[in-house]
Design an enzyme around this catalytic site. Sequence first.
Site, PDB file in Angstrom:
ATOM      1  N   TYR A 109      -1.697  -1.243  11.280  1.00 40.76           N
ATOM      2  CA  TYR A 109      -2.310  -1.362   9.698  1.00 40.76           C
ATOM      3  C   TYR A 109      -1.226  -1.619   8.982  1.00 40.76           C
ATOM      4  CZ  TYR A 109      -3.231  -1.828   4.597  1.00 40.76           C
ATOM      5  OH  TYR A 109      -3.763  -1.459   3.327  1.00 40.76           O
ATOM      6  N   LYS A 116       2.171  -4.090   6.683  1.00 42.72           N
ATOM      7  CA  LYS A 116       2.643  -4.303   5.573  1.00 42.72           C
ATOM      8  C   LYS A 116       3.787  -3.847   4.989  1.00 42.72           C
ATOM      9  CE  LYS A 116      -1.485  -4.550   3.301  1.00 42.72           C
ATOM     10  NZ  LYS A 116      -1.867  -5.508   2.820  1.00 42.72           N
ATOM     11  N   SER A 173       0.502  -1.308   0.102  1.00 44.50           N
ATOM     12  CA  SER A 173      -0.219  -0.099  -0.060  1.00 44.50           C
ATOM     13  C   SER A 173       1.167   1.311  -0.450  1.00 44.50           C
ATOM     14  CB  SER A 173      -0.905   0.038   1.074  1.00 44.50           C
ATOM     15  OG  SER A 173      -1.412   1.061   1.367  1.00 44.50           O
TER      16      SER A 173
HETATM   17  P1  NAD Z   1     -11.275  -6.943   0.897  1.00 43.56           P
HETATM   18  O1  NAD Z   1     -11.007  -6.915   2.671  1.00 43.56           O
HETATM   19  O2  NAD Z   1     -11.964  -6.176   0.121  1.00 43.56           O
HETATM   20  O3  NAD Z   1     -10.337  -8.309   0.630  1.00 43.56           O
HETATM   21  C1  NAD Z   1      -9.493  -9.090   1.036  1.00 43.56           C
HETATM   22  C2  NAD Z   1      -9.409 -10.882   1.776  1.00 43.56           C
HETATM   23  O4  NAD Z   1      -9.269 -11.006   1.864  1.00 43.56           O
HETATM   24  C3  NAD Z   1     -11.083 -10.665   1.922  1.00 43.56           C
HETATM   25  O5  NAD Z   1     -12.153 -11.760   1.150  1.00 43.56           O
HETATM   26  C4  NAD Z   1     -11.403 -11.550   3.279  1.00 43.56           C
HETATM   27  O6  NAD Z   1     -12.494 -12.011   3.282  1.00 43.56           O
HETATM   28  C5  NAD Z   1      -9.881 -12.096   2.913  1.00 43.56           C
HETATM   29  N1  NAD Z   1      -9.018 -12.360   4.378  1.00 43.56           N
HETATM   30  C6  NAD Z   1      -9.111 -11.743   4.937  1.00 43.56           C
HETATM   31  N2  NAD Z   1      -7.789 -12.231   6.170  1.00 43.56           N
HETATM   32  C7  NAD Z   1      -8.073 -13.007   5.439  1.00 43.56           C
HETATM   33  C8  NAD Z   1      -6.859 -15.148   6.381  1.00 43.56           C
HETATM   34  N3  NAD Z   1      -6.442 -14.767   7.307  1.00 43.56           N
HETATM   35  N4  NAD Z   1      -6.702 -15.806   5.780  1.00 43.56           N
HETATM   36  C9  NAD Z   1      -7.494 -16.035   4.177  1.00 43.56           C
HETATM   37  N5  NAD Z   1      -8.187 -14.666   3.576  1.00 43.56           N
HETATM   38  C10 NAD Z   1      -8.229 -13.687   4.857  1.00 43.56           C
HETATM   39  O7  NAD Z   1     -10.223  -5.853   1.198  1.00 43.56           O
HETATM   40  P2  NAD Z   1      -9.068  -5.645  -0.878  1.00 43.56           P
HETATM   41  O8  NAD Z   1      -9.930  -4.087  -0.367  1.00 43.56           O
HETATM   42  O9  NAD Z   1      -9.711  -6.394  -1.703  1.00 43.56           O
HETATM   43  O10 NAD Z   1      -7.888  -5.401  -0.630  1.00 43.56           O
HETATM   44  C11 NAD Z   1      -7.319  -6.277  -0.633  1.00 43.56           C
HETATM   45  C12 NAD Z   1      -5.326  -6.156  -0.464  1.00 43.56           C
HETATM   46  O11 NAD Z   1      -5.002  -5.188  -0.746  1.00 43.56           O
HETATM   47  C13 NAD Z   1      -5.479  -5.672   1.345  1.00 43.56           C
HETATM   48  O12 NAD Z   1      -3.792  -6.826   1.273  1.00 43.56           O
HETATM   49  C14 NAD Z   1      -5.189  -4.737   1.839  1.00 43.56           C
HETATM   50  O13 NAD Z   1      -4.359  -4.457   2.763  1.00 43.56           O
HETATM   51  C15 NAD Z   1      -4.516  -4.056  -0.090  1.00 43.56           C
HETATM   52  N6  NAD Z   1      -4.730  -2.832   0.267  1.00 43.56           N
HETATM   53  C16 NAD Z   1      -6.050  -2.420   0.054  1.00 43.56           C
HETATM   54  C17 NAD Z   1      -6.055  -1.355  -0.337  1.00 43.56           C
HETATM   55  C18 NAD Z   1      -7.601  -0.558  -0.684  1.00 43.56           C
HETATM   56  O14 NAD Z   1      -8.012   0.470  -0.246  1.00 43.56           O
HETATM   57  N7  NAD Z   1      -8.790  -1.064  -0.967  1.00 43.56           N
HETATM   58  C19 NAD Z   1      -5.461   0.030  -0.659  1.00 43.56           C
HETATM   59  C20 NAD Z   1      -3.970  -0.436  -0.320  1.00 43.56           C
HETATM   60  C21 NAD Z   1      -3.445  -1.958   0.092  1.00 43.56           C
HETATM   61  N1  UFG Z   2     -12.094  10.776   3.422  1.00 40.32           N
HETATM   62  C1  UFG Z   2     -13.398  12.453   3.939  1.00 40.32           C
HETATM   63  N2  UFG Z   2     -14.223  11.991   3.759  1.00 40.32           N
HETATM   64  C2  UFG Z   2     -14.600  10.869   4.763  1.00 40.32           C
HETATM   65  C3  UFG Z   2     -13.716   9.509   3.839  1.00 40.32           C
HETATM   66  C4  UFG Z   2     -12.538  10.259   3.494  1.00 40.32           C
HETATM   67  O1  UFG Z   2     -12.680  13.192   4.048  1.00 40.32           O
HETATM   68  O2  UFG Z   2     -15.936   9.668   5.143  1.00 40.32           O
HETATM   69  C5  UFG Z   2     -10.880  12.072   3.247  1.00 40.32           C
HETATM   70  C6  UFG Z   2      -9.160  11.373   4.043  1.00 40.32           C
HETATM   71  O3  UFG Z   2      -9.463  12.642   4.816  1.00 40.32           O
HETATM   72  C7  UFG Z   2      -8.482  11.451   2.550  1.00 40.32           C
HETATM   73  C8  UFG Z   2      -9.511  10.836   1.635  1.00 40.32           C
HETATM   74  O4  UFG Z   2     -10.835  11.709   1.636  1.00 40.32           O
HETATM   75  O5  UFG Z   2      -8.247  13.286   2.580  1.00 40.32           O
HETATM   76  C9  UFG Z   2      -9.528   9.536   1.459  1.00 40.32           C
HETATM   77  O6  UFG Z   2      -9.654   8.862   2.505  1.00 40.32           O
HETATM   78  P1  UFG Z   2     -10.066   7.140   2.540  1.00 40.32           P
HETATM   79  O7  UFG Z   2      -9.569   6.557   3.443  1.00 40.32           O
HETATM   80  O8  UFG Z   2     -10.296   7.223   1.491  1.00 40.32           O
HETATM   81  O9  UFG Z   2      -8.214   6.746   1.758  1.00 40.32           O
HETATM   82  P2  UFG Z   2      -6.828   7.049   2.583  1.00 40.32           P
HETATM   83  O10 UFG Z   2      -5.570   7.482   1.588  1.00 40.32           O
HETATM   84  O11 UFG Z   2      -6.666   7.365   3.872  1.00 40.32           O
HETATM   85  O12 UFG Z   2      -6.533   6.091   2.717  1.00 40.32           O
HETATM   86  C10 UFG Z   2      -6.776   4.232   1.661  1.00 40.32           C
HETATM   87  C11 UFG Z   2      -6.882   3.049   2.538  1.00 40.32           C
HETATM   88  C12 UFG Z   2      -5.426   2.952   2.977  1.00 40.32           C
HETATM   89  C13 UFG Z   2      -4.201   2.823   2.275  1.00 40.32           C
HETATM   90  C14 UFG Z   2      -4.624   3.746   1.404  1.00 40.32           C
HETATM   91  C15 UFG Z   2      -3.239   4.342   0.148  1.00 40.32           C
HETATM   92  O13 UFG Z   2      -7.720   3.210   3.612  1.00 40.32           O
HETATM   93  O14 UFG Z   2      -5.545   1.835   3.574  1.00 40.32           O
HETATM   94  O15 UFG Z   2      -5.300   4.387   0.469  1.00 40.32           O
HETATM   95  O16 UFG Z   2      -3.759   3.360  -0.677  1.00 40.32           O
HETATM   96  F1  UFG Z   2      -2.722   2.521   2.672  1.00 40.32           F
END
Ligand code: NAD
Ligand code: UFG
Length: 347
Positions: free
Chosen positions: A150, A154, A126
């Site tokens: 979190y 990572k 991330s």
């Molecule tokens: P998500 O929660 O939709 O998907 C994660 C999946 O992993 C889920 O289906 C959950 O059931 C499964 N899971 C969790 N723990 C597990 C375990 N111990 N064993 C087996 N399955 C398990 O999340 P996502 O948004 O699809 O994110 C996928 C990956 O990308 C995550 O590792 C997350 O940290 C990373 N990531 C997400 C974002 C974002 O904004 N969505 C940003 C950066 C990184």
């Molecule tokens: N924001 C609002 N109102 C809300 C939610 C978010 O104003 O209700 C703003 C936040 O302050 C920020 C922007 O929208 O300025 C984006 O916020 P998000 O929560 O959507 O995303 P972040 O950038 O904080 O973080 C996300 C994921 C993290 C990941 C990161 C980089 O939540 O897990 O992107 O990939 F690490």
Amino acid sequence: MKNKILVTGGAGYIGSHTCIALHEAGYEIVVYDNLSNSSREAINRVSTIIGQPLAFIEGDIRDAESLRQVFADHAFFGVIHFAGLKAVGESVAKPLLYYNNNVSGTITLLEVMMEHNVKNLIFSSSATVYGDPNTLPIDETAPRSCTNPYGQSKLAVEHILEDLSVTDKSWNLISLRYFNPVGAHPSGQIGEDPNDMPNNLMPYISQVAVGKLEKLSIFGNDYPTVDGTGVRDFIHVTDLAAGHVAALDYLKQLALCNNDAIGFLPINLGTGKGSSVLELVNAFADVTDQTVPYQFTDRRVGDIASCYASADKAKTLFGWQAKLSIIDMCKDTWRWQSMNPNGYRAP
Ligand code: NAD
Ligand code: UFG
């Protein structure tokens, strides 16, 4: 050559979209997920979209025996490892859960991969590992630091992968650092389905637009940005999914040419362009013709002003770049949200 990929966390938001892209690119997929943050309905819908049942095993990455059985039953080329918990606030409340799930779970997966001599891994990292960046756009050499469990989980996994690549030169370990994934599959059949109150901006906006939530709070309008609101690199989830296919194709090519292993390779997946929170809210309202009531509130603790990627490395190495615009992201999010006001749950 082997063509089968284990997709941990493949029932989740990014994983489900990536399964479709992998299938379209000709890969065979086995999804392994404990459904802690997803549902079988996502698997069913992906199966409908790809026109065949998606191989799915319900299991936990911390369960070594269960993983061993999966690796004994299938000959994998590699693993795309999405499984993990991702809610920043929850990670502060439950750090042990996050380290156990995200770090211990990954170690168990790596151990089982090693036992079965499967040494191609694509890990979901991330942009959070960059903390508050000194320079923009952020490239992969930027210093890393995190302020919540979190993010630390990572970063810890990245360090583990780096250490592993030093000790054993036969690993290919790609760490994809996602910026802000949004949007949904253009079919409207799969998308992001938060269990509870959304933490992230786009699902919050779309739930306000669909009438499930009353009003968006915009966290801060006094940042040193174009309009005072936070700036992020929003990337369409189908572009992100294509980035995984490109990374996998790159590993396949290496294997075909008998090239040396690459060790640890961090790659940003972003568009390279920052948009402000207010720009996203206005674009969503315009594109969907919905009103999105909002109010400005205090900054959210831990948030940074601006974050956007340099996406050059992915382009140079993988030939990948994001194609879809903020308008596509809003349109596709709205299609998913309006067709599925309750996500994967029945109305
Ligand atoms: P998500 O929660 O939709 O998907 C994660 C999946 O992993 C889920 O289906 C959950 O059931 C499964 N899971 C969790 N723990 C597990 C375990 N111990 N064993 C087996 N399955 C398990 O999340 P996502 O948004 O699809 O994110 C996928 C990956 O990308 C995550 O590792 C997350 O940290 C990373 N990531 C997400 C974002 C974002 O904004 N969505 C940003 C950066 C990184
Ligand atoms: N924001 C609002 N109102 C809300 C939610 C978010 O104003 O209700 C703003 C936040 O302050 C920020 C922007 O929208 O300025 C984006 O916020 P998000 O929560 O959507 O995303 P972040 O950038 O904080 O973080 C996300 C994921 C993290 C990941 C990161 C980089 O939540 O897990 O992107 O990939 F690490």
